[in-house]
Design a protein around this motif. Structure first.
Motif, PDB file in Angstrom:
ATOM      1  N   PHE A  52       0.835  -1.206   0.000  1.00 10.42           N
ATOM      2  CA  PHE A  52       0.000   0.000   0.000  1.00 10.42           C
ATOM      3  C   PHE A  52       0.867   1.252   0.000  1.00 10.42           C
ATOM      4  CE2 PHE A  52       1.087  -0.233   4.432  1.00 10.42           C
ATOM      5  CZ  PHE A  52       1.031   1.070   4.912  1.00 10.42           C
ATOM      6  N   LEU A 125      -4.348   0.584  -2.218  1.00  7.49           N
ATOM      7  CA  LEU A 125      -3.971  -0.803  -1.964  1.00  7.49           C
ATOM      8  C   LEU A 125      -3.520  -1.462  -3.256  1.00  7.49           C
ATOM      9  CD1 LEU A 125      -6.906  -2.050   0.323  1.00  7.49           C
ATOM     10  CD2 LEU A 125      -4.800  -0.841   0.967  1.00  7.49           C
ATOM     11  N   HIS A 186       1.426  -6.093   6.663  1.00 10.49           N
ATOM     12  CA  HIS A 186       1.247  -4.797   6.003  1.00 10.49           C
ATOM     13  C   HIS A 186       1.566  -3.659   6.963  1.00 10.49           C
ATOM     14  CE1 HIS A 186      -0.580  -6.636   2.517  1.00 10.49           C
ATOM     15  NE2 HIS A 186      -1.553  -7.168   3.226  1.00 10.49           N
ATOM     16  N   THR A 198     -10.859  -9.026   7.580  1.00  8.64           N
ATOM     17  CA  THR A 198      -9.621  -9.005   6.799  1.00  8.64           C
ATOM     18  C   THR A 198      -9.985  -9.206   5.342  1.00  8.64           C
ATOM     19  OG1 THR A 198      -8.347  -9.932   8.639  1.00  8.64           O
ATOM     20  CG2 THR A 198      -7.358 -10.074   6.460  1.00  8.64           C
ATOM     21  N   PHE A 203      -5.429  -7.161   4.303  1.00 14.83           N
ATOM     22  CA  PHE A 203      -5.532  -5.876   4.990  1.00 14.83           C
ATOM     23  C   PHE A 203      -6.633  -5.941   6.054  1.00 14.83           C
ATOM     24  CE2 PHE A 203      -3.497  -4.657   1.002  1.00 14.83           C
ATOM     25  CZ  PHE A 203      -2.471  -3.859   1.476  1.00 14.83           C
ATOM     26  N   GLU A 204      -6.302  -5.467   7.241  1.00 14.80           N
ATOM     27  CA  GLU A 204      -7.213  -5.577   8.389  1.00 14.80           C
ATOM     28  C   GLU A 204      -8.031  -4.307   8.585  1.00 14.80           C
ATOM     29  OE1 GLU A 204      -5.035  -6.679  11.857  1.00 14.80           O
ATOM     30  OE2 GLU A 204      -4.053  -8.392  10.887  1.00 14.80           O
ATOM     31  N   TRP A 205      -9.277  -4.519   8.932  1.00 14.37           N
ATOM     32  CA  TRP A 205     -10.208  -3.436   9.257  1.00 14.37           C
ATOM     33  C   TRP A 205     -10.766  -3.663  10.652  1.00 14.37           C
ATOM     34  CZ3 TRP A 205     -12.409   0.380   5.762  1.00 14.37           C
ATOM     35  CH2 TRP A 205     -11.819   0.383   4.490  1.00 14.37           C
TER      36      TRP A 205
END
Length: 209
Positions: A52, A125, A186, A198, A203-205
């Motif tokens: 990213f 991303l 990341h 994820t 990528f984690e939210w």
């Protein structure tokens, strides 16, 4: 190109760093983005391209230069020097914690003095499958602002939130001026109202309290 309306967005980009105090001090001195950019402790292994870039879209070339100057003074290194291009004017920096920052404007000439104004804060991303990841985020409530087939997608976002965009991983790395290879964490989390999950590229939210 498709243009639609959106009701959600990223409220905060949360970087993880082994030295969160130093990373936070750099971010404030270089960019001053307030609550939209946070740092927390984390030392998960990572190497190479983290998949990213963070981008600041600003009013004009002198403002690009202003952000470059403050970031370099705070300890950043230049990856791509700021210069004119077909699209405008901009360049890429790397923060001491390894985060890649693109500072750019669509204007090639200044219409006024340099400011510290940020028109858009964008997370780009680099993903393996743009179409599949686009659909993943649509299903979670995001709506598309711009879409160029399987090459690039930008989701709409409310004012003052952070925009999300998707690019192929190799294209994103090339745009940033780095090799596409990378492994491990990341070292970034996105906070907002979409939920905790994820995405297909790891990528984690998380939901902000």
């Amino acid at each position: 190109m498709n243009i639609t309306k959106n009701t959600t967005g990223i409220e905060s980009v949360i970087l993880t760093s082994p030295d969160p105090q130093a990373a936070a001090a750099f971010n404030e001195a270089a960019f001053g983005l307030g609550a939209r950019l946070q740092v927390r402790a984390g030392d998960a292994p990572t190497s190479g391209f983290r998949g990213f870039t963070l981008s600041l879209v600003v009013p004009g070339p002198s403002t690009v230069d202003s952000f470059f100057e403050s970031a370099l003074a705070a300890g950043a290194t230049t990856v791509k020097p700021a210069k004119k291009s077909f699209w405008g004017y901009g360049g890429v920096l790397q923060a001491p914690d390894g985060t890649l920052w693109k500072i750019a404007t669509s204007s090639k000439k200044d219409s006024g003095a340099a400011t510290r104004t940020v028109d858009d804060f964008v997370v780009l991303l680099g993903v393996e499958d743009v179409k599949a990841t686009k659909q993943f985020y649509i299903e979670r409530g995001l709506t598309v602002a711009k879409s160029f087939g399987s090459k690039y997608v930008e989701f709409a976002a409310p004012a003052e939130s952070v925009k999300l965009a998707l690019y192929g991983r190799r294209a994103a790395a090339k745009d940033a001026g780095v090799a596409p290879e990378g492994t491990g964490s990341h070292r970034v989390v996105f906070g907002g109202g979409l939920g905790t999950f994820t995405d297909p590229d790891g990528f984690e939210w998380e939901t902000l309290a």
